[in-house]
Motif scaffolding. Structure first.
Motif, PDB file in Angstrom:
ATOM      1  N   UNK A   1      39.465  37.181  23.916  1.00  0.00           N
ATOM      2  CA  UNK A   1      38.008  37.006  24.001  1.00  0.00           C
ATOM      3  C   UNK A   1      37.588  36.446  25.354  1.00  0.00           C
ATOM      4  N   UNK A   2      38.540  36.093  26.189  1.00  0.00           N
ATOM      5  CA  UNK A   2      38.208  35.587  27.525  1.00  0.00           C
ATOM      6  C   UNK A   2      38.866  34.260  27.836  1.00  0.00           C
ATOM      7  N   UNK A   3      38.129  33.471  28.584  1.00  0.00           N
ATOM      8  CA  UNK A   3      38.640  32.193  29.067  1.00  0.00           C
ATOM      9  C   UNK A   3      38.624  31.151  27.939  1.00  0.00           C
ATOM     10  N   UNK A   4      39.541  30.183  27.996  1.00  0.00           N
ATOM     11  CA  UNK A   4      39.408  28.997  27.140  1.00  0.00           C
ATOM     12  C   UNK A   4      39.564  27.779  28.046  1.00  0.00           C
ATOM     13  N   UNK A   5      38.520  26.996  28.158  1.00  0.00           N
ATOM     14  CA  UNK A   5      38.550  25.847  29.066  1.00  0.00           C
ATOM     15  C   UNK A   5      38.941  24.575  28.322  1.00  0.00           C
TER      16      UNK A   5
ATOM     17  N   UNK B   1      29.487  33.014  25.550  1.00  0.00           N
ATOM     18  CA  UNK B   1      30.014  31.659  25.799  1.00  0.00           C
ATOM     19  C   UNK B   1      31.500  31.574  25.470  1.00  0.00           C
ATOM     20  N   UNK B   2      31.932  32.416  24.537  1.00  0.00           N
ATOM     21  CA  UNK B   2      33.376  32.501  24.265  1.00  0.00           C
ATOM     22  C   UNK B   2      34.085  33.048  25.485  1.00  0.00           C
ATOM     23  N   UNK B   3      33.514  34.077  26.063  1.00  0.00           N
ATOM     24  CA  UNK B   3      34.096  34.679  27.263  1.00  0.00           C
ATOM     25  C   UNK B   3      34.196  33.644  28.389  1.00  0.00           C
ATOM     26  N   UNK B   4      33.177  32.787  28.485  1.00  0.00           N
ATOM     27  CA  UNK B   4      33.180  31.772  29.537  1.00  0.00           C
ATOM     28  C   UNK B   4      34.061  30.575  29.185  1.00  0.00           C
TER      29      UNK B   4
END
Ligand code: 87F
Length: 512
Positions: free
Chosen positions: A304-308, A367-370
């Motif tokens: 789903x993208x990045x996980x910060x 926002x999941x992607x970010x």
């Protein structure tokens, strides 16, 4: 495209105007076009391009957008405060290096020379003397160390600078991991004794470990570089090493060198000691760069993208209204704003997304992607029950929490997310570690993309031989580091590569 040396350059896939179909799809917020396990390279590039970086029209150069710059700034605040506690002071030296000074330490520069970029013109006219752009600042700084250090009272001298450096690499550029210009801090210190220098090397290394493990939630190994892999200009090099399971590659996370007295000799950095004799200083240098961000993205991102990790996320919590038909929309919006205010007042980095031109579902995936660690949704039912819904980015777990214990709950959740991300990453790395005893086991483990721990005789010639024997399209295997934390080495254990008596356990693998 041909570079200044006439070498053919590898060009990044998509420039600013070279939009491909995939990009168009992505901009609609429909998500990534590839899975992390299926095409890691493309996955990484897509995740980066989602507001972390923008590709630039010079190959190997990237724009750091606010979403990634904020991460750099958070790590910078931590590290800067820590080194100030150690009495390190910040300074700034020029970007340009005169050729004379650069050549002064020929021996160490020799291998690096092809990567040095030069300014040869101003306007249309040739410069009388070309000027180099710093690839690192030893030669820029040390002539002044020689000038400033006179007596024992001038020691220790501990300086650091936050700056950019340029290394004109020709191998495959990768955002954050290998770029031609990057941001870093470089610390350069000088001491009267080797003991003081030795102690600082490890203090700094510990700060690097903390950046990776406590901030970026990336497990690293602290250890000693081999003679082949150390900084050639120094005495010994310590590093923190990370591992990327998807590619089976190690990545040097940061380095802390003891330079010994090599540079002191070259640059005549002498002082008068207490006895009135002339003595030479002992020096260290140490650096970490924006590569840290790349390692973090590779470690934690998913399909789903990045996980910060919460500790470095500039937005830790995003609050999204979920209005429904003719329910109390204004009430929902007000609850969102109030939630954000309460969180901000408690020192949590929170933001609402009240845009009316996107659906809640679109916002969720955006926002999941970010990679925002925690999402809060507020809909009519939540409003009615005086609660909010939390959704964790790391594991998708949803929870309804009462609004009157919002702050405590969210704080605890962010801590749990941080901890869990580290634990998951550590488990994944541990699952890749393979202990080998023989050459056949080594090759098998290498082909399985393992992080290899092997007993080694510690001979340079043997490492060169391993490199030669494993050379392939994806690069050769080399030592990553000999961990300070050594497993027991039973008497009579032999080197996996040479069959000679082993001296230590060493991590091996392909690397970035
Ligand atoms: C590229 C071109 C010219 C690495 C280079 O690690 C010189 C160099 O000296 C070069 N690439 N290096 C080694 C840098 C060593 C050292 N410098 C200060 C560090 C920490 C910070």
């Amino acid at each position: 495209m041909a570079g200044p040396s006439g070498k053919k350059e590898k060009v990044d896939k998509a420039g600013p105007s070279g939009k491909k179909k995939k990009d168009v799809k992505k901009e609609t917020g429909l998500g990534l076009s590839v899975k992390k396990d299926e095409n890691f390279g493309e996955w990484y590039s897509e995740v980066c391009k989602h507001e972390m970086i923008e590709y630039y029209d010079i190959s190997g150069c990237y724009i750091l957008r606010p979403w990634s710059m904020a991460i750099w700034e958070i790590m910078q605040s931590f590290f800067d405060a820590e080194i100030k506690k150690m009495k390190v002071k910040n300074c700034y030296f020029p970007l340009f290096v005169s050729p004379g000074v650069l050549e002064k330490e020929k021996d160490h520069i020799e291998g690096f020379a092809p990567e040095v970029a030069w300014v040869t013109k101003s306007g249309k006219s040739d410069l009388e003397v070309p000027i180099a752009i710093r690839p690192t600042s030893e030669t820029v700084m040390y002539p002044y160390y020689s000038k400033w250090i006179r007596g024992h009272r001038d020691l220790p001298l501990k300086l650091n600078q936050w700056c950019n450096v340029v290394r004109w690499e020709f191998s495959n550029p990768t955002p954050f991991i290998r770029s031609r210009e990057f941001l870093w801090q470089e610390g350069h210190t000088a001491f009267a004794t080797k003991e003081e220098a030795d102690e600082e090397v490890l203090q700094i290394l510990e700060l690097y470990r903390r950046i990776y493990e406590e901030y970026l939630a990336v497990p690293v190994v602290k250890g000693m570089k081999s003679e082949n892999e150390k900084f050639a200009g120094g005495l010994y090099t310590t590093s923190v090493e990370a591992f990327i399971p998807n590619t089976g590659r190690g990545v040097q996370g940061a380095t802390s060198h003891c330079l010994g007295q090599n540079f002191a000799k070259m640059f005549e950095i002498n002082y008068e000691n207490e006895k009135g004799e002339t003595a030479m200083v002992w020096q260290n240098s140490w650096a970490y760069s924006t590569r840290t961000i790349g390692v973090m993205i590779m470690t934690h991102g998913d399909d789903k993208g990045l996980i910060l990790p919460p500790k470095v996320a500039s937005v830790q919590v995003v609050v999204i209204p979920v209005p429904y038909k003719d329910a109390n929309t204004q009430g929902i919006f007000d609850a969102c704003t109030a939630t954000v205010s309460a969180l901000i007042d408690a020192g949590i980095r929170a933001e609402d997304d009240l845009r009316d031109n996107y659906s809640p579902g679109w916002k969720y995936s955006n926002w999941e992607m970010k990679g925002v660690p925690l999402r809060i949704e507020i809909g009519p039912r939540d409003l009615e029950n005086n609660q909010v819904r939390t959704v964790r980015r790391d594991n998708g777990v949803k929870e309804d929490i009462p609004r009157d214990s919002l702050v405590e709950h969210v704080k605890a959740l962010l801590e749990k997310i941080q901890e869990n991300m580290y634990e998951v990453a550590k488990q994944k790395r541990e699952a890749c570690v393979e202990e080998v005893k023989t050459w056949d086991e080594f090759i098998e483990a290498l082909n399985k993309k393992k992080l290899i721990l092997a007993p080694w005789c510690d001979e340079e010639e043997v490492e060169r031989d391993v490199k030669a024997r494993t050379k392939g399209e994806t690069g050769a295997a080399k030592t990553l580091c000999s961990p300070f934390d050594q497993p027991e080495l039973p008497e009579g254990t032999l080197c996996f590569a040479s069959g000679k008596p082993a001296k230590k356990w060493t991590y091996w693998g392909r690397s970035y």
